[in-house]
Design a protein around this motif. Structure first.
Motif, PDB file in Angstrom:
ATOM      1  N   MET A 190       0.872  -1.189   0.000  1.00  0.00           N
ATOM      2  CA  MET A 190       0.000   0.000   0.000  1.00  0.00           C
ATOM      3  C   MET A 190       0.903   1.231   0.000  1.00  0.00           C
ATOM      4  O   MET A 190       1.795   1.357   0.841  1.00  0.00           O
ATOM      5  CB  MET A 190      -0.859  -0.020   1.260  1.00  0.00           C
ATOM      6  N   SER A 191       0.673   2.139  -0.936  1.00  0.00           N
ATOM      7  CA  SER A 191       1.461   3.382  -0.979  1.00  0.00           C
ATOM      8  C   SER A 191       0.881   4.384   0.014  1.00  0.00           C
ATOM      9  O   SER A 191      -0.282   4.287   0.416  1.00  0.00           O
ATOM     10  CB  SER A 191       1.402   3.986  -2.388  1.00  0.00           C
ATOM     11  N   ARG A 192       1.694   5.393   0.342  1.00  0.00           N
ATOM     12  CA  ARG A 192       1.182   6.443   1.233  1.00  0.00           C
ATOM     13  C   ARG A 192       0.031   7.191   0.556  1.00  0.00           C
ATOM     14  O   ARG A 192      -0.896   7.636   1.232  1.00  0.00           O
ATOM     15  CB  ARG A 192       2.298   7.430   1.615  1.00  0.00           C
ATOM     16  N   GLU A 193       0.075   7.307  -0.788  1.00  0.00           N
ATOM     17  CA  GLU A 193      -1.003   8.022  -1.488  1.00  0.00           C
ATOM     18  C   GLU A 193      -2.330   7.266  -1.349  1.00  0.00           C
ATOM     19  O   GLU A 193      -3.370   7.861  -1.059  1.00  0.00           O
ATOM     20  CB  GLU A 193      -0.671   8.196  -2.986  1.00  0.00           C
ATOM     21  N   ALA A 194      -2.276   5.944  -1.566  1.00  0.00           N
ATOM     22  CA  ALA A 194      -3.511   5.143  -1.461  1.00  0.00           C
ATOM     23  C   ALA A 194      -4.020   5.164  -0.020  1.00  0.00           C
ATOM     24  O   ALA A 194      -5.227   5.296   0.228  1.00  0.00           O
ATOM     25  CB  ALA A 194      -3.250   3.715  -1.917  1.00  0.00           C
ATOM     26  N   ALA A 195      -3.081   5.041   0.933  1.00  0.00           N
ATOM     27  CA  ALA A 195      -3.483   5.029   2.345  1.00  0.00           C
ATOM     28  C   ALA A 195      -4.146   6.360   2.713  1.00  0.00           C
ATOM     29  O   ALA A 195      -5.154   6.392   3.432  1.00  0.00           O
ATOM     30  CB  ALA A 195      -2.276   4.757   3.233  1.00  0.00           C
ATOM     31  N   ARG A 196      -3.586   7.459   2.227  1.00  0.00           N
ATOM     32  CA  ARG A 196      -4.162   8.784   2.520  1.00  0.00           C
ATOM     33  C   ARG A 196      -5.595   8.870   1.969  1.00  0.00           C
ATOM     34  O   ARG A 196      -6.515   9.328   2.638  1.00  0.00           O
ATOM     35  CB  ARG A 196      -3.249   9.858   1.913  1.00  0.00           C
ATOM     36  N   GLN A 197      -5.793   8.403   0.723  1.00  0.00           N
ATOM     37  CA  GLN A 197      -7.138   8.454   0.130  1.00  0.00           C
ATOM     38  C   GLN A 197      -8.123   7.617   0.955  1.00  0.00           C
ATOM     39  O   GLN A 197      -9.262   8.018   1.177  1.00  0.00           O
ATOM     40  CB  GLN A 197      -7.107   7.913  -1.298  1.00  0.00           C
ATOM     41  N   VAL A 203     -11.742   5.202   6.180  1.00  0.00           N
ATOM     42  CA  VAL A 203     -11.201   3.889   6.566  1.00  0.00           C
ATOM     43  C   VAL A 203     -10.069   4.131   7.557  1.00  0.00           C
ATOM     44  O   VAL A 203      -9.173   4.925   7.289  1.00  0.00           O
ATOM     45  CB  VAL A 203     -10.618   3.160   5.327  1.00  0.00           C
ATOM     46  N   SER A 204     -10.094   3.441   8.699  1.00  0.00           N
ATOM     47  CA  SER A 204      -9.019   3.727   9.656  1.00  0.00           C
ATOM     48  C   SER A 204      -8.021   2.584   9.794  1.00  0.00           C
ATOM     49  O   SER A 204      -6.954   2.760  10.380  1.00  0.00           O
ATOM     50  CB  SER A 204      -9.616   4.072  11.020  1.00  0.00           C
ATOM     51  N   ILE A 205      -8.344   1.402   9.266  1.00  0.00           N
ATOM     52  CA  ILE A 205      -7.420   0.260   9.425  1.00  0.00           C
ATOM     53  C   ILE A 205      -6.939  -0.186   8.039  1.00  0.00           C
ATOM     54  O   ILE A 205      -7.748  -0.507   7.159  1.00  0.00           O
ATOM     55  CB  ILE A 205      -8.097  -0.921  10.144  1.00  0.00           C
ATOM     56  N   ILE A 206      -5.621  -0.224   7.882  1.00  0.00           N
ATOM     57  CA  ILE A 206      -5.037  -0.571   6.588  1.00  0.00           C
ATOM     58  C   ILE A 206      -4.084  -1.734   6.748  1.00  0.00           C
ATOM     59  O   ILE A 206      -3.147  -1.685   7.548  1.00  0.00           O
ATOM     60  CB  ILE A 206      -4.314   0.655   5.997  1.00  0.00           C
ATOM     61  N   ASP A 207      -4.344  -2.804   6.005  1.00  0.00           N
ATOM     62  CA  ASP A 207      -3.431  -3.945   5.952  1.00  0.00           C
ATOM     63  C   ASP A 207      -2.589  -3.751   4.698  1.00  0.00           C
ATOM     64  O   ASP A 207      -3.106  -3.832   3.577  1.00  0.00           O
ATOM     65  CB  ASP A 207      -4.242  -5.246   5.882  1.00  0.00           C
ATOM     66  N   VAL A 208      -1.281  -3.492   4.883  1.00  0.00           N
ATOM     67  CA  VAL A 208      -0.450  -3.079   3.745  1.00  0.00           C
ATOM     68  C   VAL A 208      -0.257  -4.188   2.708  1.00  0.00           C
ATOM     69  O   VAL A 208       0.076  -3.914   1.560  1.00  0.00           O
ATOM     70  CB  VAL A 208       0.936  -2.553   4.180  1.00  0.00           C
ATOM     71  N   GLY A 209      -0.439  -5.453   3.091  1.00  0.00           N
ATOM     72  CA  GLY A 209      -0.318  -6.561   2.123  1.00  0.00           C
ATOM     73  C   GLY A 209       0.868  -6.384   1.187  1.00  0.00           C
ATOM     74  O   GLY A 209       0.705  -6.385  -0.037  1.00  0.00           O
ATOM     75  N   GLY A 210       2.063  -6.293   1.744  1.00  0.00           N
ATOM     76  CA  GLY A 210       3.235  -5.891   0.968  1.00  0.00           C
ATOM     77  C   GLY A 210       3.831  -6.984   0.096  1.00  0.00           C
ATOM     78  O   GLY A 210       3.506  -8.174   0.201  1.00  0.00           O
ATOM     79  N   PHE A 211       4.758  -6.547  -0.766  1.00  0.00           N
ATOM     80  CA  PHE A 211       5.494  -7.454  -1.655  1.00  0.00           C
ATOM     81  C   PHE A 211       6.536  -8.218  -0.847  1.00  0.00           C
ATOM     82  O   PHE A 211       7.172  -7.653   0.044  1.00  0.00           O
ATOM     83  CB  PHE A 211       6.189  -6.612  -2.738  1.00  0.00           C
ATOM     84  N   ILE A 242       4.831  -0.529   5.322  1.00  0.00           N
ATOM     85  CA  ILE A 242       4.448  -0.201   6.714  1.00  0.00           C
ATOM     86  C   ILE A 242       5.047   1.149   7.090  1.00  0.00           C
ATOM     87  O   ILE A 242       4.371   2.026   7.625  1.00  0.00           O
ATOM     88  CB  ILE A 242       4.944  -1.276   7.713  1.00  0.00           C
ATOM     89  N   ALA A 243       6.357   1.324   6.770  1.00  0.00           N
ATOM     90  CA  ALA A 243       7.049   2.551   7.200  1.00  0.00           C
ATOM     91  C   ALA A 243       6.452   3.778   6.530  1.00  0.00           C
ATOM     92  O   ALA A 243       6.252   4.810   7.175  1.00  0.00           O
ATOM     93  CB  ALA A 243       8.539   2.440   6.901  1.00  0.00           C
ATOM     94  N   ASN A 246       2.974   4.495   7.967  1.00  0.00           N
ATOM     95  CA  ASN A 246       3.092   4.950   9.354  1.00  0.00           C
ATOM     96  C   ASN A 246       3.576   6.400   9.437  1.00  0.00           C
ATOM     97  O   ASN A 246       3.078   7.194  10.232  1.00  0.00           O
ATOM     98  CB  ASN A 246       4.060   4.037  10.106  1.00  0.00           C
ATOM     99  N   CYS A 247       4.533   6.743   8.574  1.00  0.00           N
ATOM    100  CA  CYS A 247       5.116   8.079   8.641  1.00  0.00           C
ATOM    101  C   CYS A 247       4.171   9.133   8.070  1.00  0.00           C
ATOM    102  O   CYS A 247       4.009  10.208   8.646  1.00  0.00           O
ATOM    103  CB  CYS A 247       6.437   8.058   7.887  1.00  0.00           C
ATOM    104  N   PHE A 248       3.535   8.829   6.933  1.00  0.00           N
ATOM    105  CA  PHE A 248       2.775   9.868   6.229  1.00  0.00           C
ATOM    106  C   PHE A 248       1.279   9.842   6.519  1.00  0.00           C
ATOM    107  O   PHE A 248       0.567  10.787   6.185  1.00  0.00           O
ATOM    108  CB  PHE A 248       3.019   9.768   4.720  1.00  0.00           C
TER     109      PHE A 248
END
Ligand code: FNR
Length: 342
Positions: A190-197, A203-211, A242-243, A246-248
């Protein structure tokens, strides 16, 4: 191709393409502490994702459902493990059971097997508010996961080609459904841009489902004659994702997932800002190879080892662990520097 066959193909190819272990955690270093002022017996592993209290920071992430006897047996088995080990459990996408009542049993068995456990319902972002309600009601679910899987759909020969309107549908679901909504990626990060949107959409809970773990480009490419192999290395590593979220997007509650296996992966996820971690492919493989007892033993060992790591860094709780210092190196450092994290 039937849905049941497709689901069994996913499981087969998930196991054969394996876990990539390119999740970026090798670039995340704890800073050794000689005076941690901690003890193993005082470490507590309970955590919260949003309002939801969990006795373990680990849960079994969404995999299967629908289809036939094989998926029913897997879901029943995973639900029994979740009950015994007191882990939350997410089911796979319930859309097939919403469209066809005959498919419900493979999901309902999860609640039957684990009547008091924490269970997450699951649908894709094509779902309507009404379908979201049905998915939650089907399981008396404690939360609803909405998965985003653009790359999987693109690589899937019979997959979707139109991804318009997903955010609007998610926003409507988030404002209409009573249980917490978790929006999750499925192995591409999940990118910071998608998470921000998503956060701006309620939506308050995001599972980053990373590579770095199960790779749905590889899985779907196994099912194609002409391979879209350029998507096989596509995505944001779990550690970086995650980082950056979390940061943005500090308001988000983060779930770390994507290739997580070891107690160290779990501890590093929390230290980067996650409140819990989801494990899918690795648990499925252990369950299919070593059965109920094998998976329960592994989970008990991971809990014990996580306490050891937390003791070493002086963390008595998951909240403490989220605050310990880290040093980043390699590709993860480069990624995060270019993404503006200082
Ligand atoms: C999945 N995953 C998944 N996710 C989802 O939201 N709905 C689903 O129906 C499925 N189906 C599914 C089937 C199989 C066989 C696997 C292995 C995985 C994705 C899963 O929840 C997770 O996001 C990714 O697998 C990345 O985590 P791991 O496997 O690397 O721990």
């Amino acid at each position: 191709m039937s849905r049941a066959k497709r689901k069994m193909d996913h499981i087969k190819h998930a196991l054969s393409t394996g876990q990539l272990r390119q999740h970026g955690f090798e670039d995340v270093m704890f800073v050794h502490q000689s005076l941690p002022n901690s003890s193993v017996s005082s470490v507590q592993l309970n955590t919260k994702i949003g309002e939801l209290a969990l006795s373990s920071p680990i849960f079994i992430n969404a995999m299967t459902g629908g289809g036939g006897m094989e998926t029913l047996t897997i879901n029943k088995g995973l639900a029994a493990v979740a009950r015994e080990c007191k882990l939350a459990l997410a089911v796979g996408s319930q859309m097939s059971a919403i469209k066809d009542r005959n498919e419900r049993e493979t999901y309902e068995i999860v609640r039957k097997e684990n009547p008091d456990g924490v269970i997450f319902a699951n649908l894709g972002s094509e779902a309507s508010v009404d379908q979201a309600r049905q998915a939650v009601d089907m399981l008396d679910a404690d939360a609803l996961q909405i998965h985003l899987n653009v790359i999987q759909e693109l690589v899937m020969p019979e997959g979707d080609r139109d991804f318009t309107g997903a955010l609007k549908r998610v926003e409507k679901i988030a404002s209409s459904i009573d249980v917490p909504i978790i929006v999750k990626e499925t192995g591409f990060g999940m990118s910071r841009e998608a998470a921000r949107q998503l956060v701006d959409a309620g939506v308050s809970i995001i599972d980053v489902g990373g590579f770095g773990g199960t790779n749905f480009s590889k899985i779907e490419n196994e099912r194609r004659d002409y391979r879209l192999s350029y998507f096989d290395d596509w995505g944001i590593s779990t550690a970086s994702s995650i980082a950056e979220v979390n940061c943005f997007v500090p308001e988000a509650t983060i779930i770390g997932s994507g290739g997580i296996q070891s107690p160290l992966d779990i501890a590093k996820s929390m230290a980067l800002g996650a409140s819990a971690v989801g494990i899918a492919g690795y648990f499925l493989r252990v369950f299919l190879e070593e059965g109920h007892d094998g998976l329960c033993n592994l989970i008990a060992q991971v809990h014990d080892d996580l306490k050891m790591v937390m003791t070493a860094v002086g963390a008595s709780s998951i909240e403490d662990l989220q605050r310990v210092p880290l040093v980043l190196r390699g590709e993860t450092f480069h990624w995060l520097t270019q993404r503006g994290l200082d």
